[in-house]
Design a protein around this motif. Structure first.
Motif, PDB file in Angstrom:
ATOM      1  N   ASP A  73     -69.750  -7.115 -52.583  1.00 25.67           N
ATOM      2  CA  ASP A  73     -70.943  -6.660 -53.301  1.00 25.67           C
ATOM      3  C   ASP A  73     -70.962  -7.232 -54.715  1.00 25.67           C
ATOM      4  O   ASP A  73     -72.029  -7.524 -55.256  1.00 25.67           O
ATOM      5  CB  ASP A  73     -70.996  -5.136 -53.340  1.00 25.67           C
ATOM      6  CG  ASP A  73     -71.341  -4.530 -51.979  1.00 25.67           C
ATOM      7  OD1 ASP A  73     -71.846  -5.259 -51.095  1.00 25.67           O
ATOM      8  OD2 ASP A  73     -71.097  -3.326 -51.803  1.00 25.67           O
ATOM      9  N   VAL A  76     -72.558 -10.575 -54.607  1.00 23.75           N
ATOM     10  CA  VAL A  76     -74.010 -10.433 -54.503  1.00 23.75           C
ATOM     11  C   VAL A  76     -74.583 -10.021 -55.858  1.00 23.75           C
ATOM     12  O   VAL A  76     -75.635 -10.522 -56.276  1.00 23.75           O
ATOM     13  CB  VAL A  76     -74.398  -9.421 -53.400  1.00 23.75           C
ATOM     14  CG1 VAL A  76     -75.910  -9.239 -53.323  1.00 23.75           C
ATOM     15  CG2 VAL A  76     -73.839  -9.870 -52.055  1.00 23.75           C
ATOM     16  N   ILE A 102     -75.979 -16.124 -46.684  1.00 24.75           N
ATOM     17  CA  ILE A 102     -75.620 -14.700 -46.736  1.00 24.75           C
ATOM     18  C   ILE A 102     -75.795 -14.156 -48.147  1.00 24.75           C
ATOM     19  O   ILE A 102     -76.348 -13.058 -48.333  1.00 24.75           O
ATOM     20  CB  ILE A 102     -74.191 -14.482 -46.206  1.00 24.75           C
ATOM     21  CG1 ILE A 102     -74.141 -14.760 -44.696  1.00 24.75           C
ATOM     22  CG2 ILE A 102     -73.698 -13.062 -46.519  1.00 24.75           C
ATOM     23  CD1 ILE A 102     -72.737 -14.796 -44.114  1.00 24.75           C
ATOM     24  N   LEU A 106     -78.434 -11.134 -48.836  1.00 21.73           N
ATOM     25  CA  LEU A 106     -78.057  -9.822 -49.373  1.00 21.73           C
ATOM     26  C   LEU A 106     -78.740  -9.552 -50.705  1.00 21.73           C
ATOM     27  O   LEU A 106     -79.117  -8.417 -50.998  1.00 21.73           O
ATOM     28  CB  LEU A 106     -76.543  -9.716 -49.487  1.00 21.73           C
ATOM     29  CG  LEU A 106     -75.803  -9.687 -48.142  1.00 21.73           C
ATOM     30  CD1 LEU A 106     -74.298  -9.732 -48.367  1.00 21.73           C
ATOM     31  CD2 LEU A 106     -76.190  -8.469 -47.315  1.00 21.73           C
ATOM     32  N   SER A 107     -78.938 -10.596 -51.501  1.00 24.52           N
ATOM     33  CA  SER A 107     -79.648 -10.371 -52.770  1.00 24.52           C
ATOM     34  C   SER A 107     -81.149 -10.211 -52.524  1.00 24.52           C
ATOM     35  O   SER A 107     -81.796  -9.369 -53.145  1.00 24.52           O
ATOM     36  CB  SER A 107     -79.358 -11.491 -53.767  1.00 24.52           C
ATOM     37  OG  SER A 107     -79.810 -12.735 -53.312  1.00 24.52           O
ATOM     38  N   ARG A 110     -82.721  -6.803 -51.541  1.00 28.47           N
ATOM     39  CA  ARG A 110     -82.987  -5.811 -52.593  1.00 28.47           C
ATOM     40  C   ARG A 110     -84.474  -5.707 -52.911  1.00 28.47           C
ATOM     41  O   ARG A 110     -84.919  -4.707 -53.465  1.00 28.47           O
ATOM     42  CB  ARG A 110     -82.201  -6.176 -53.853  1.00 28.47           C
ATOM     43  CG  ARG A 110     -80.701  -6.067 -53.656  1.00 28.47           C
ATOM     44  CD  ARG A 110     -79.924  -6.525 -54.854  1.00 28.47           C
ATOM     45  NE  ARG A 110     -78.493  -6.283 -54.647  1.00 28.47           N
ATOM     46  CZ  ARG A 110     -77.560  -6.568 -55.533  1.00 28.47           C
ATOM     47  NH1 ARG A 110     -77.886  -7.105 -56.704  1.00 28.47           N
ATOM     48  NH2 ARG A 110     -76.302  -6.313 -55.263  1.00 28.47           N
ATOM     49  N   LEU A 131     -76.187  -8.894 -40.257  1.00 30.79           N
ATOM     50  CA  LEU A 131     -76.080  -8.357 -41.622  1.00 30.79           C
ATOM     51  C   LEU A 131     -76.997  -7.168 -41.864  1.00 30.79           C
ATOM     52  O   LEU A 131     -77.033  -6.645 -42.980  1.00 30.79           O
ATOM     53  CB  LEU A 131     -76.444  -9.433 -42.650  1.00 30.79           C
ATOM     54  CG  LEU A 131     -75.459 -10.552 -42.890  1.00 30.79           C
ATOM     55  CD1 LEU A 131     -76.047 -11.540 -43.890  1.00 30.79           C
ATOM     56  CD2 LEU A 131     -74.144 -10.015 -43.407  1.00 30.79           C
ATOM     57  N   ARG A 134     -75.634  -4.229 -43.907  1.00 26.47           N
ATOM     58  CA  ARG A 134     -75.401  -4.543 -45.325  1.00 26.47           C
ATOM     59  C   ARG A 134     -76.708  -4.763 -46.078  1.00 26.47           C
ATOM     60  O   ARG A 134     -76.826  -4.396 -47.239  1.00 26.47           O
ATOM     61  CB  ARG A 134     -74.533  -5.805 -45.460  1.00 26.47           C
ATOM     62  CG  ARG A 134     -73.046  -5.445 -45.406  1.00 26.47           C
ATOM     63  CD  ARG A 134     -72.164  -6.548 -45.856  1.00 26.47           C
ATOM     64  NE  ARG A 134     -72.010  -6.620 -47.297  1.00 26.47           N
ATOM     65  CZ  ARG A 134     -71.345  -7.594 -47.902  1.00 26.47           C
ATOM     66  NH1 ARG A 134     -70.792  -8.559 -47.208  1.00 26.47           N
ATOM     67  NH2 ARG A 134     -71.248  -7.602 -49.212  1.00 26.47           N
ATOM     68  N   MET A 135     -77.714  -5.334 -45.407  1.00 30.94           N
ATOM     69  CA  MET A 135     -79.011  -5.507 -46.068  1.00 30.94           C
ATOM     70  C   MET A 135     -79.637  -4.148 -46.330  1.00 30.94           C
ATOM     71  O   MET A 135     -80.244  -3.945 -47.382  1.00 30.94           O
ATOM     72  CB  MET A 135     -79.934  -6.391 -45.221  1.00 30.94           C
ATOM     73  CG  MET A 135     -79.542  -7.850 -45.294  1.00 30.94           C
ATOM     74  SD  MET A 135     -80.757  -8.972 -44.576  1.00 30.94           S
ATOM     75  CE  MET A 135     -80.472  -8.707 -42.838  1.00 30.94           C
ATOM     76  N   GLN A 138     -78.153  -2.789 -49.442  1.00 33.10           N
ATOM     77  CA  GLN A 138     -78.674  -3.457 -50.631  1.00 33.10           C
ATOM     78  C   GLN A 138     -80.073  -2.929 -50.987  1.00 33.10           C
ATOM     79  O   GLN A 138     -80.393  -2.813 -52.162  1.00 33.10           O
ATOM     80  CB  GLN A 138     -78.740  -4.982 -50.429  1.00 33.10           C
ATOM     81  CG  GLN A 138     -77.391  -5.642 -50.239  1.00 33.10           C
ATOM     82  CD  GLN A 138     -76.485  -5.520 -51.464  1.00 33.10           C
ATOM     83  OE1 GLN A 138     -76.931  -5.586 -52.598  1.00 33.10           O
ATOM     84  NE2 GLN A 138     -75.206  -5.334 -51.210  1.00 33.10           N
TER      85      GLN A 138
END
Length: 140
Positions: A73, A76, A102, A106-107, A110, A131, A134-135, A138
């Motif tokens: 994290d 990211v 990736i 992930l960014s 947001r 992902l 994890r997304m 975020q």
């Protein structure tokens, strides 16, 4: 050079060469981001040589090495403002382009719906559907 366009602001690529930098400049890229550490595998170009070529070509250079298979994290958190503020379009590279994708995904999660992020990555040739959890983190 194997360019894979994610959207109008960023493309990713497997490892680029020093010679590829001038081509990237001719193609209109403004910033090059390296997400690959030096000496990850024998024979890869040194990042200092690619950085020098970027500066000679008038490109911004960002060296943000991330360990393959271990994107944190914190990585990211560093990538998100850098990519938001970078002069665009950006060319990000690593060994295969996956790490860059990736980090971007992930960014981007947001601010964009995960389905849009997955679709953009898929169109660039990367399946990041795994992902999703994890997304969702975020986005929260």
């Amino acid at each position: 050079m194997d360019l894979r366009k994610i959207d109008d602001t960023i493309s990713v690529s497997p490892q680029i060469s020093v010679e590829d930098v001038a081509i990237a400049a001719q193609l209109g890229f403004k910033t090059i981001v390296a997400n690959r550490p030096d000496h990850e595998e024998p024979g890869q170009p040194l990042m200092a040589d690619i950085e020098n070529a970027a500066r000679v070509s008038g490109l911004e250079w960002v060296y943000m090495p991330v360990e393959s298979g271990n994107i944190t994290d914190g990585d990211v958190d560093r990538f998100a403002p850098m990519i938001r503020d970078a002069e665009k379009p950006v060319l990000a590279f690593c060994r295969s382009g996956t790490r860059c994708t990736i980090l971007w995904a992930l960014s981007a999660a947001r601010t964009l719906p995960a389905s849009d992020v997955v679709a953009k990555a898929r169109n660039a040739g990367y399946d990041i559907s795994g992902l999703a959890p994890r997304m969702a983190q975020q986005a929260g």
